[in-house]
Design an enzyme around this catalytic site. Structure first.
Site, PDB file in Angstrom:
ATOM      1  N   ASN A 167      66.799  53.406  52.639  1.00 33.99           N
ATOM      2  CA  ASN A 167      66.439  54.640  52.933  1.00 33.99           C
ATOM      3  C   ASN A 167      65.638  54.002  55.232  1.00 33.99           C
ATOM      4  O   ASN A 167      66.129  54.540  56.136  1.00 33.99           O
ATOM      5  CB  ASN A 167      65.237  55.185  52.978  1.00 33.99           C
ATOM      6  CG  ASN A 167      65.044  56.152  51.654  1.00 33.99           C
ATOM      7  OD1 ASN A 167      65.939  56.413  51.242  1.00 33.99           O
ATOM      8  ND2 ASN A 167      64.469  56.261  50.758  1.00 33.99           N
ATOM      9  N   ASN A 185      56.740  57.766  51.765  1.00 35.58           N
ATOM     10  CA  ASN A 185      56.584  56.215  51.114  1.00 35.58           C
ATOM     11  C   ASN A 185      55.480  55.908  50.182  1.00 35.58           C
ATOM     12  O   ASN A 185      55.274  55.836  49.577  1.00 35.58           O
ATOM     13  CB  ASN A 185      56.282  55.390  53.001  1.00 35.58           C
ATOM     14  CG  ASN A 185      56.535  53.541  52.289  1.00 35.58           C
ATOM     15  OD1 ASN A 185      57.575  53.542  50.960  1.00 35.58           O
ATOM     16  ND2 ASN A 185      55.332  53.311  52.844  1.00 35.58           N
ATOM     17  N   ASP A 228      47.448  19.737  19.740  1.00 37.46           N
ATOM     18  CA  ASP A 228      46.178  18.906  18.915  1.00 37.46           C
ATOM     19  C   ASP A 228      46.987  19.212  17.510  1.00 37.46           C
ATOM     20  O   ASP A 228      47.470  20.864  17.689  1.00 37.46           O
ATOM     21  CB  ASP A 228      45.605  18.895  19.212  1.00 37.46           C
ATOM     22  CG  ASP A 228      44.701  17.135  17.998  1.00 37.46           C
ATOM     23  OD1 ASP A 228      45.684  16.798  17.287  1.00 37.46           O
ATOM     24  OD2 ASP A 228      43.398  17.237  17.860  1.00 37.46           O
ATOM     25  N   ASP A 277      55.197  55.983  46.042  1.00 38.94           N
ATOM     26  CA  ASP A 277      54.604  55.114  45.174  1.00 38.94           C
ATOM     27  C   ASP A 277      53.379  55.447  44.964  1.00 38.94           C
ATOM     28  O   ASP A 277      53.027  54.724  43.719  1.00 38.94           O
ATOM     29  CB  ASP A 277      53.575  54.220  46.658  1.00 38.94           C
ATOM     30  CG  ASP A 277      54.327  53.489  47.331  1.00 38.94           C
ATOM     31  OD1 ASP A 277      54.975  52.276  46.272  1.00 38.94           O
ATOM     32  OD2 ASP A 277      54.121  52.803  48.091  1.00 38.94           O
TER      33      ASP A 277
END
Length: 893
Positions: A690, A715, A356, A719
Site C-alpha cells: 500500500n 492502518n 539428568d 490492525d
C-alpha cells in the site's frame, strides 16, 4: 584449612529485651559503617543491635518498614507511568506524535484529534496488555520466592529472603542462595560460588575473622554476598547490608543489568532496522519529488508522515506482548511458570534438551534395595551404620539419604549414639562423614564415611570380612570393581560405606578421611518413570534430541538410557571430557546422547559446545551442580522443588518434574512464534504494498491518493483483527520441527506479496479513474477516488490476513473466532463508512455508486485468488514454515 572454623562469640543480647538504642539512632550509626569486613563480628553485632539469638520479631519488623524489602528492585512490576514512558519512547509512535503536532500547527484540528485518538487507542491496547502480563508474571514469580533460615526470637524459622534485615543471623547450608551481604560467624567446610560477582571459576572457602579494609571482594574470606550460593558445608552469617546496599544491588544500580539478547529479539531488531530503511527511502523519494514538482504543502507533509506510519507495524510491541502473555498464561495453566517471557520462543526453537536421568527419566524416588558386605551378603549392621550417617548429617538433603531413612529395617533406637562432628559432602570429594560416639562414652569415636563407590575406595586401606579386618589388596579391589560394574549394569546406584576409629576430642576435616575400613555397599534402585518412552518418542518427532548429562556412573546411566529407548552406544565420561579439547568435543558431542560421571563445570562446557555447533540447547536440572549449565543454556528449565540457586538460574520452572510439561511447553513456544510471524507477514506485505502504491499515486495523480487521516484510520482498522492473532489456531505442521527467525524469508515475503498488492492497487487506480472520468470537479473526483481506494485497500488488507495466516489453502484452515469475526465486522464497516454522516464529516468520505462498489469487490476477489496461488508457490520455494537456523549460532540471517 577445611573443617570446622572457630566461631565468633556474639553478645548475649536477648532478642526480646530492650534495645540499646532507638532504631533511629542505630540507623544513624549504620550510615557511617564502611568496610564492615575489616571489623570484628562482635563489634558489628553490637552496632547492629544483634546477638547470638538474632533479632526479635518486633525489631525486625521495624527495620523492614524503615529499610524496605530486601530486593534490588529489578523484579518489581513497572508502574503504569513507567509503562507509558516506555511505550512512547518507541520511534514509530514518535512519528505519530509528530504528525499530531504538524496538524495542530496547521490548525487542522480534525486531523490532529483523529491522530491523537489513534495514538491513544494504540497506547491503551499496548500498555494494558503489558501491564496485565507484568502483573501475571509477578504473581507467578511470588511462588518462587527464595527463602532463608533465620534466627528470630532465638528460634530458627524459614522466611522469604525479602524480609531479611541488617542484624539478622542466618543459617547457611549447601544449596542455599545467600540473601544479603554479611560476615561469617562460624563455618564448617563452607564453600561458596561467588563467580557472579568476582568472576572466579573456583569455589571460595569462607571462615570467621577479619579481612583488610583494602581487600578486594574476592579476598574477603570472612564475607558472603547476596546472589552467591553455598556449594558445600554449613555455617552462620550476620546480615549487614541488604537490598540495593549490597554489592549485587550496587552493580545492578550502576549497570542496569539486562538479560542477554535472545536470537528472537535480535531478529526483531534487525527486522525493525530493515523496515526503517524502506520507510526512509520511500518517504525521502516522495517528499523530494513533490518538492521538485513544487507540490509541497501542509497536506503533503502530513501525507508523507502518515506514509511512514503506515509502513510501520506500530502495534507489533502490543501484538508481541499479547502473544507472549497468552503463551505464558497457557503454560502456567499446564504447570509451567515462565520467569522470562522471551524464553517461550526459545523453548519452541529448542533442538537439544539436556537433562539428568533422576526424576526425569526415572521415578526420582530411589529405594534402598540392599545393604551388603564386601562378600555381597546382606549385612544388618551395615544398614544401621548407613542410618546413622544419613540421620545425623546436616548438609544438603538428598534422595539417597531419604531412602535410607525410609527403610524400616535400618532404624536405630534414639539416643543410642550421639554426634560429635561432621565433614559435609562436597562435589569434589563426593563423600560425607559423621563422627559418632556411643551413649556409654569411651576413649574413641567412630567416623562413618559414605559416598560414591570409587571415592570411598580411594580412602580405604582395609575391608571388613567375616568379622575381621583384612588388607584391601589389589585382588580384592579388582573383585570389588567387578561387582560394582555388575550391579551398575543392572541399574543399581551403588554407594560405599567405610569406618575408622578416631580421636573424639578434635575437630575433623577431609584430611582425616584416610586409612578407612571398607564395610560394604548400599544398593539403590530408581525404576524408569512410567510413560516416559512415549514422551521421548514425541520429543523426537518434534525434532528435539534428548541427551543425558549426569554425575552418575556410566554403567547405571547407560542402563537407564537403554531402558527408556535412548541410544547410548556412543557415551562420554567426565574423565574423557577432561582430556578433550573443545574442538574435539564439538566433533563428538552432536552424536553422543549420554555424558556420565561429569562435574558441574563439565555440564556447562557440554552446553556451550552444543551451542557452538548450532543447536538451541535446553537444560533441565534442579541441583546446585546444575546451576552453571542452567545459566548457560538457551532455555534453563528447573522445578518448583529445586534448590534456590537452580530456580534462580532457570528461565522456566516446572511445578512437577515431568517431561510431558516440557513437551507441552515446546508446543506453546512454537505456537507463539508462529503467531508472531503471522502478524509480521501480514503487516509487512500489505503495508509495504500500500505504501508503494500511495507513493506512486502521489507522484502520478494531480491530487493526494489518500488524506493523512484516511491512511491512519486504514492502518488502525486493519490492525484490529491482528490483535486476535495471539490466540489464533496454528497449523499442526508448525509443531513438527523447530523454527528460527529467517530475515531473508521475511524480506522475500514482503517483496513478493507487497508487489502483488501494489499491482492490484494500480489496477484499482485505473478502474477508479475510469469510473470517475465524467466527474467534472477535481475535488469531487478526488473524494470519490480516495473513498473507493480506502475501501479497496482496507478490504484487501483484511482478507489477505485470512490467506497469510496459514500455509494451507484458505478454506482448509479454521481461524480463531475473534479473528474471523473481526475480519467480517471490519469489512462490513469498510463498506458502510462512505454512507455514514459522521465518517463523511470526520474523514472526508463520500457515498460510492453501486457499480464502483461492485468493481472494488471484484478486484478484491481477484487479489485473494492470486495471493493464494502465490502463497503455494512461495512455500514450495522456501519449504514449509521458517527454515532452520544456520549451522553456526548467531550467524546473520
Amino acid at each position: 584449612m577445611s573443617g570446622m572454623q572457630e566461631g565468633v562469640a556474639l553478645p548475649d543480647r536477648s532478642p526480646t529485651g530492650p534495645a540499646e538504642a532507638t532504631p533511629e539512632a542505630r540507623a544513624d550509626r549504620l550510615e557511617s559503617l564502611e568496610n564492615f569486613w575489616a571489623r570484628p563480628a562482635d563489634e558489628l553485632a553490637d552496632l547492629l543491635g544483634s546477638g547470638k539469638d538474632g533479632l526479635s520479631g518486633d525489631e525486625a519488623r521495624r527495620r523492614l518498614l524503615r529499610a524496605g524489602p530486601n530486593d534490588t528492585g529489578t523484579a518489581r512490576v513497572p508502574g503504569l507511568a513507567t509503562l507509558v514512558l516506555r511505550h512512547f519512547s518507541n520511534p514509530l509512535l514518535l512519528i505519530l506524535l509528530f504528525a499530531a503536532v504538524v496538524s495542530m500547527t496547521m490548525r487542522e484540528w480534525t486531523d490532529a484529534i483523529i491522530v491523537i485518538l489513534i495514538l491513544a487507542a494504540s497506547a491503551v491496547l499496548s500498555i494494558y496488555q503489558e501491564h496485565r502480563a507484568s502483573q501475571a508474571v509477578a504473581r507467578l514469580r511470588r511462588r518462587l520466592t527464595v527463602s532463608s533460615v533465620v534466627l528470630r526470637d532465638g528460634s530458627a524459622c524459614q522466611l522469604p529472603a525479602t524480609e531479611i534485615v541488617p542484624g539478622d543471623v542466618i543459617l547457611l547450608s549447601a544449596g542455599n542462595q545467600i540473601p544479603a551481604d554479611g560476615v561469617v560467624l562460624d563455618a564448617t567446610d563452607l564453600f561458596v560460588d561467588q563467580a557472579l560477582l568476582s568472576g572466579e571459576t573456583w569455589l571460595a572457602e569462607k571462615h570467621p575473622g577479619v579481612s583488610p579494609a583494602h581487600a578486594p571482594l574476592a579476598s574477603r574470606g570472612n564475607c558472603v554476598f547476596m546472589g552467591t550460593s553455598v556449594r558445600s558445608g554449613t555455617g552462620r552469617m550476620l546480615a549487614v547490608n541488604t537490598g540495593r546496599h549490597t554489592e549485587f544491588g550496587l552493580i545492578e544500580g550502576q549497570l542496569e543489568r539486562q538479560e542477554p539478547e535472545t536470537e528472537f529479539e535480535r531478529g526483531l531488531r534487525r527486522f525493525g532496522a530493515m523496515l526503517m530503511r524502506f520507510m526512509f527511502l520511500i518517504v525521502l523519494v516522495v517528499l523530494g519529488i513533490n518538492i521538485l514538482l513544487q507540490r509541497a504543502s501542509g497536506d503533503t507533509l502530513l501525507f508523507v508522515v502518515a506514509l511512514a506510519v503506515g509502513l510501520s507495524p506500530e502495534l507489533l510491541p502490543a501484538i508481541l506482548t499479547v502473544t507472549l502473555a497468552h503463551g505464558s498464561k497457557e503454560m502456567a495453566r499446564q504447570g509451567v511458570i515462565v520467569k522470562r517471557l522471551n524464553a517461550i520462543e526459545n523453548l519452541g526453537s529448542m533442538t537439544v534438551l539436556c537433562t539428568d536421568k533422576t526424576g526425569t527419566l526415572t521415578a526420582g524416588a530411589p529405594r534402598l534395595d540392599a545393604a551388603v558386605d564386601v562378600s555381597a551378603r546382606p549385612d544388618e549392621e551395615l544398614g544401621r551404620l548407613a542410618f546413622l550417617n544419613a540421620s545425623l548429617q546436616t548438609g544438603l538433603a538428598n534422595a539417597l539419604d531419604q531412602a535410607i531413612l525410609a527403610s524400616p529395617s535400618q532404624r536405630l533406637a534414639p539416643g543410642t549414639w550421639r554426634k560429635l562432628d561432621e565433614i559435609p559432602y562436597d562435589f569434589q570429594r563426593r563423600r560425607l562423614s559423621v563422627v559418632v560416639a556411643g551413649s556409654e562414652g569411651g576413649e574413641s569415636a567412630l567416623m562413618i564415611t559414605k559416598g560414591a563407590f570409587q571415592n570411598v575406595m580411594d580412602v580405604c586401606a582395609s575391608a571388613w570380612q567375616d568379622g575381621a579386618e583384612v588388607p584391601l589388596d589389589e585382588s580384592m579391589r579388582s573383585l570389588m570393581s567387578e561387582r560394582f560394574a555388575a550391579w551398575s549394569a543392572q541399574g543399581f546406584r551403588v554407594l560405599g560405606l567405610a569406618t575408622r576409629r578416631v580421636d573424639p576430642g578434635i575437630r575433623h576435616s577431609p584430611a582425616d578421611e584416610r586409612n578407612l575400613c571398607l564395610r560394604g555397599f548400599l544398593l539403590f534402585f530408581d525404576p524408569p518413570e512410567p510413560g516416559v518412552k512415549p514422551t521421548l518418542a514425541s520429543l523426537h518427532r518434534l525434532g528435539v534430541t534428548l541427551k543425558i548429562i549426569t554425575g552418575d556412573n556410566l554403567a547405571v546411566a547407560r542402563h537407564v538410557a537403554e531402558a527408556v529407548g535412548i541410544d547410548a552406544s556412543h557415551a562420554l565420561t567426565g574423565e574423557a571430557l577432561s582430556a578433550m579439547s573443545d574442538d574435539a568435543l564439538w566433533q563428538r558431542a552432536a552424536g553422543c546422547n549420554l555424558f556420565a560421571e561429569v562435574d558441574p563445570n563439565q555440564k556447562e562446557r557440554i552446553v556451550r559446545v552444543l551451542q557452538k555447533g548450532g543447536q538451541v540447547v535446553g537444560f533441565l536440572g534442579d541441583g546446585i551442580n546444575d546451576a552453571p549449565a542452567l545459566h548457560a543454556a538457551d532455555v534453563g528449565i528447573s522445578v518448583d522443588r529445586a534448590v534456590d540457586v537452580a530456580r534462580e538460574a532457570a528461565d522456566l520452572v516446572l511445578l512437577k518434574h515431568d517431561l510431558k510439561l516440557v513437551r507441552a511447553g515446546i508446543d506453546e513456544g512454537r505456537h507463539t512464534f508462529a503467531n508472531t510471524l503471522k502478524y509480521i507477514f501480514i503487516t509487512t506485505s500489505a503495508n509495504f504494498g500500500n505504501m508503494i502504491s500511495m507513493a506512486v499515486a502521489a507522484l502520478a495523480l494531480p491530487f493526494l491518493p489518500l488524506l493523512a487521516k484516511q491512511i491512519l484510520l486504514n492502518n488502525f482498522l486493519s490492525d484490529i483483527p491482528a490483535l486476535g492473532i495471539a490466540g489464533d489456531n496454528v497449523d499442526r505442521e508448525w509443531d513438527r520441527t523447530p523454527h528460527r527467525w529467517d530475515l531473508n524469508m521475511i524480506r522475500s515475503f514482503m517483496l513478493s506479496f507487497g508487489l502483488i498488492s501494489t499491482a492490484f492497487d494500480l489496477v484499482t487506480f485505473g478502474a477508479l479513474l475510469w469510473l470517475t472520468r465524467n466527474v467534472a470537479a477535481m475535488d469531487d473526483q478526488a473524494a470519490l477516488f480516495r473513498t473507493g481506494w480506502f475501501v479497496e485497500s482496507l478490504l484487501t488488507q483484511l482478507f489477505i490476513l485470512m490467506v497469510i495466516r496459514t500455509y494451507k489453502p484458505i478454506h482448509r484452515s479454521r481461524p480463531a473466532g475473534f479473528v474471523a469475526g473481526a475480519v467480517l465486522a471490519i469489512a462490513g464497516l469498510a463498506l458502510a463508512l462512505p454512507y455514514l454522516p459522521v465518517a463523511q464529516q470526520a474523514f472526508s468520505f463520500v457515498p460510492l455508486p453501486w457499480h464502483m462498489v461492485a468493481a472494488i469487490l471484484l478486484i478484491t476477489a481477484a487479489y485473494i485468488i492470486v495471493s493464494e496461488l502465490t502463497k503455494r508457490h512461495f512455500y514450495r520455494r522456501f519449504g514449509f514454515g521458517i527454515r532452520r537456523r544456520r549451522a553456526v549460532k548467531g550467524e546473520s540471517a
